[in-house]
Design an enzyme around this catalytic site. Structure first.
Site, PDB file in Angstrom:
ATOM      1  N   ARG A 116      -4.978  -0.337  -5.144  1.00 22.57           N
ATOM      2  CA  ARG A 116      -4.021  -0.190  -4.027  1.00 22.57           C
ATOM      3  C   ARG A 116      -4.461   1.012  -3.210  1.00 22.57           C
ATOM      4  O   ARG A 116      -4.582   2.116  -3.742  1.00 22.57           O
ATOM      5  CB  ARG A 116      -2.605   0.019  -4.579  1.00 22.57           C
ATOM      6  CG  ARG A 116      -1.546   0.437  -3.541  1.00 22.57           C
ATOM      7  CD  ARG A 116      -1.282  -0.691  -2.545  1.00 22.57           C
ATOM      8  NE  ARG A 116      -0.053  -0.479  -1.801  1.00 22.57           N
ATOM      9  CZ  ARG A 116       0.058   0.278  -0.709  1.00 22.57           C
ATOM     10  NH1 ARG A 116      -1.002   0.938  -0.238  1.00 22.57           N
ATOM     11  NH2 ARG A 116       1.213   0.373  -0.086  1.00 22.57           N
ATOM     12  N   GLU A 125       3.103  -6.672   5.652  1.00 23.81           N
ATOM     13  CA  GLU A 125       3.035  -7.719   4.643  1.00 23.81           C
ATOM     14  C   GLU A 125       2.536  -9.020   5.284  1.00 23.81           C
ATOM     15  O   GLU A 125       2.617  -9.208   6.497  1.00 23.81           O
ATOM     16  CB  GLU A 125       4.415  -7.942   4.033  1.00 23.81           C
ATOM     17  CG  GLU A 125       4.989  -6.726   3.322  1.00 23.81           C
ATOM     18  CD  GLU A 125       4.215  -6.368   2.070  1.00 23.81           C
ATOM     19  OE1 GLU A 125       3.574  -7.262   1.475  1.00 23.81           O
ATOM     20  OE2 GLU A 125       4.244  -5.187   1.677  1.00 23.81           O
ATOM     21  N   ARG A 144      -2.031  -0.624 -11.182  1.00 24.16           N
ATOM     22  CA  ARG A 144      -2.999  -0.597 -10.075  1.00 24.16           C
ATOM     23  C   ARG A 144      -3.482   0.831  -9.860  1.00 24.16           C
ATOM     24  O   ARG A 144      -2.695   1.775  -9.923  1.00 24.16           O
ATOM     25  CB  ARG A 144      -2.365  -1.122  -8.790  1.00 24.16           C
ATOM     26  CG  ARG A 144      -1.864  -2.541  -8.866  1.00 24.16           C
ATOM     27  CD  ARG A 144      -1.222  -2.977  -7.561  1.00 24.16           C
ATOM     28  NE  ARG A 144      -0.107  -2.137  -7.169  1.00 24.16           N
ATOM     29  CZ  ARG A 144       0.644  -2.334  -6.102  1.00 24.16           C
ATOM     30  NH1 ARG A 144       0.384  -3.357  -5.293  1.00 24.16           N
ATOM     31  NH2 ARG A 144       1.641  -1.535  -5.817  1.00 24.16           N
TER      32      ARG A 144
END
Length: 218
Positions: free
Chosen positions: A48, A56, A90
């Site tokens: 990330r 998004e 992540r």
């Protein structure tokens, strides 16, 4: 020019202070700020991008942000510099393709916001300067009408709030405080929000951004 140079040096110092390097080839780009690295050991690592946030996929410009990141890094070997994982495992990382700082490139091109949910003292002044310049030049998402330029963290929060409202109209709450306490026990975003808001389980909001269990609520 002198001010920008100082900011650039400051940004490099902060970026290069990250502890662990992960090298590999980008084999998948999930959206504008998340990808998969394949290491030389054939291990897939989910990354990330730190300090930025992109629209998004369901938002205006979301697919363009995904394409922008893909154009920069897909099938290329790069270095992810990270000293932290999020609650979903992540790696939060600064990405480098040779001497190119990918996180900054996304902001400079107008494909990403500086992530405002981070506290003020952790925001990189160089990234903020790049965002200001991209906004002035109406690059990327900054060319959208203002009504469509919704920060992704606000868009996510609005979507979850609407979903919770619809759920509350259709049926009474089926959850009870004290029954669950961790994200691994949650089955939906609405359930996670109930335990955060109604039961005060603050551990569900590890980033303190009013968003519980981001793996469910993203």
């Amino acid at each position: 020019m002198k001010k920008i140079l100082i900011l650039f040096i400051t940004g490099l110092l902060s970026a290069f202070s990250w502890a662990d390097d992960i090298t590999g080839r980008v084999v998948s780009v999930h959206d504008g700020d998340t990808l998969i690295l394949l290491t030389p050991e054939k291990k897939q690592i989910k990354i990330r991008l730190a300090a930025i946030d992109t629209p998004e996929i369901g938002q205006p410009y979301g697919k363009k942000a995904q394409k922008a990141l893909s154009d920069l890094v897909f099938d290329k070997n790069l270095t992810a510099r990270s000293n932290q994982k999020d609650q979903y495992g992540r790696f939060l990382a600064q990405l480098y393709l040779g001497g190119v700082w990918i996180n900054a490139e996304m902001v400079k091109q107008g494909d990403a916001w500086v992530y405002r949910q981070h506290s003020r003292h952790t925001r990189d002044p160089l990234l903020l300067a790049f965002e200001t310049q991209a906004r002035k030049e109406k690059k990327g998402l900054w060319a959208l009408p203002e009504s469509q330029r919704v920060p992704p963290w606000e868009w996510r929060k609005s979507r979850w709030t609407q979903g919770k409202h619809i759920s509350s109209l259709s049926e009474p709450s089926q959850w009870a405080c004290g029954a669950k306490r961790t994200c691994s026990q949650m089955t939906s975003c609405e359930e996670a929000r109930f335990y955060l808001k109604q039961c005060g389980i603050s551990r569900l909001d590890i980033n303190q951004n009013d968003i519980p269990c981001e793996k469910l609520c993203r």
